[in-house]
Design an enzyme around this catalytic site. Structure first.
Site, PDB file in Angstrom:
ATOM      1  N   HIS B  53       0.837  -1.207   0.000  1.00 21.04           N
ATOM      2  CA  HIS B  53       0.000   0.000   0.000  1.00 21.04           C
ATOM      3  C   HIS B  53       0.873   1.259   0.000  1.00 21.04           C
ATOM      4  O   HIS B  53       2.042   1.221   0.413  1.00 21.04           O
ATOM      5  CB  HIS B  53      -0.908  -0.005   1.226  1.00 21.04           C
ATOM      6  CG  HIS B  53      -2.078  -0.934   1.100  1.00 21.04           C
ATOM      7  ND1 HIS B  53      -3.165  -0.899   1.948  1.00 21.04           N
ATOM      8  CD2 HIS B  53      -2.349  -1.926   0.215  1.00 21.04           C
ATOM      9  CE1 HIS B  53      -4.037  -1.822   1.596  1.00 21.04           C
ATOM     10  NE2 HIS B  53      -3.564  -2.475   0.550  1.00 21.04           N
ATOM     11  N   GLU B  55       0.903   3.921   1.888  1.00 26.79           N
ATOM     12  CA  GLU B  55       1.425   4.352   3.187  1.00 26.79           C
ATOM     13  C   GLU B  55       2.629   3.520   3.619  1.00 26.79           C
ATOM     14  O   GLU B  55       3.601   4.043   4.182  1.00 26.79           O
ATOM     15  CB  GLU B  55       0.358   4.234   4.283  1.00 26.79           C
ATOM     16  CG  GLU B  55      -0.898   5.049   4.051  1.00 26.79           C
ATOM     17  CD  GLU B  55      -1.984   4.220   3.363  1.00 26.79           C
ATOM     18  OE1 GLU B  55      -1.672   3.512   2.378  1.00 26.79           O
ATOM     19  OE2 GLU B  55      -3.141   4.296   3.804  1.00 26.79           O
ATOM     20  N   CYS B  83      -6.229   1.836   5.752  1.00 29.34           N
ATOM     21  CA  CYS B  83      -6.837   0.573   6.184  1.00 29.34           C
ATOM     22  C   CYS B  83      -6.217   0.182   7.525  1.00 29.34           C
ATOM     23  O   CYS B  83      -5.322   0.857   8.034  1.00 29.34           O
ATOM     24  CB  CYS B  83      -6.603  -0.519   5.141  1.00 29.34           C
ATOM     25  SG  CYS B  83      -4.899  -1.158   5.117  1.00 29.34           S
ATOM     26  N   CYS B  86      -2.362  -0.375   7.441  1.00 29.49           N
ATOM     27  CA  CYS B  86      -1.594   0.876   7.356  1.00 29.49           C
ATOM     28  C   CYS B  86      -1.734   1.686   8.644  1.00 29.49           C
ATOM     29  O   CYS B  86      -0.758   2.290   9.104  1.00 29.49           O
ATOM     30  CB  CYS B  86      -2.038   1.683   6.141  1.00 29.49           C
ATOM     31  SG  CYS B  86      -1.592   0.862   4.593  1.00 29.49           S
TER      32      CYS B  86
END
Lengths: 144, 144
Positions: B53, B55, B83, B86
């Site tokens: 992801h 992040e 999410c 993260c």
């Protein structure tokens, strides 16, 4: 020895590898139809990266081995209850099962949230828990 | 334009890079004392890895730039609410601030757990939210 204990012992081997590098001793393996497809141990200090937990590396390794980002049909074994980050990652990976050793009442996901996993994922704790916890206790005792 | 909007626009640039690769268009930057020290955009398909992801990559990049695993003094800007994975990672990194654009009622951490961050971390949402959300809507509309 059950299959779960046998695979948890491989995760413990990974935890010992972390300990040898003076890292928090947590290890993980991903197993797919009787075959180890991913391994990892905590490397946050070595890599200077808070995201370098055992589970994250085992997930990434397993996805590379299997050639797909979803780990359906797989079980992840980890020596200590996953933290929120790792539980979230395990949720995305859609594993069949997550099996952990020792609970973690301070940083384990269960203290923050109830159901981080995919709805099909079965979670079990307590496999070789005493041995997994002893390794952690020993590490932190030597840090004080 | 406020500083937050200016940095969110850089995160949006990253999101556009994800879109160019047909990835879910989410981007992130980490800023430390007015300097961008980490960037990332979603690469889960390209890397075949659910952990890739925006992040996560921005955190890893910032730690490498700064030479330390903790990101105290830093702000992370991300185009969509993090999410659980993260949010957990951001918790470990001990950032000063997390600023997100559009909320995510389906996969955002707030639907799973209330307080994943470090107790000192300040969280704000809604910066350039419409633009961040529009990019996501466009992507998923074209997928149907």
């Amino acid at each position: 020895m059950t299959d779960d204990e046998r695979y948890m012992r491989l995760a413990l081997d990974e935890a010992h590898r972390a300990l040898e590098r003076d890292e928090v001793p947590i290890g993980a393996v991903v197993v797919c139809r009787g075959r180890v497809v991913g391994r990892g141990h905590n490397l946050t200090e070595t890599l200077t990266d808070v995201t370098a937990h055992a589970e994250m590396q085992a997930i990434t390794a397993a996805s590379e081995t299997l050639g797909g980002k979803y780990l359906t049909g797989c079980t992840l074994y980890v020596t200590v209850e996953p933290c929120l980050m790792c539980a979230g990652a395990l949720g995305w990976s859609q594993l069949d099962r997550v099996v952990y050793g020792a609970p973690d009442d301070k940083r384990g996901y269960h203290t923050y949230c109830a159901a981080p996993y995919h709805k099909r994922t079965v979670v079990e704790g307590g496999v070789l828990a005493a041995e997994c916890a002893a390794l952690m206790k020993e590490f932190f005792k030597n840090k004080r």
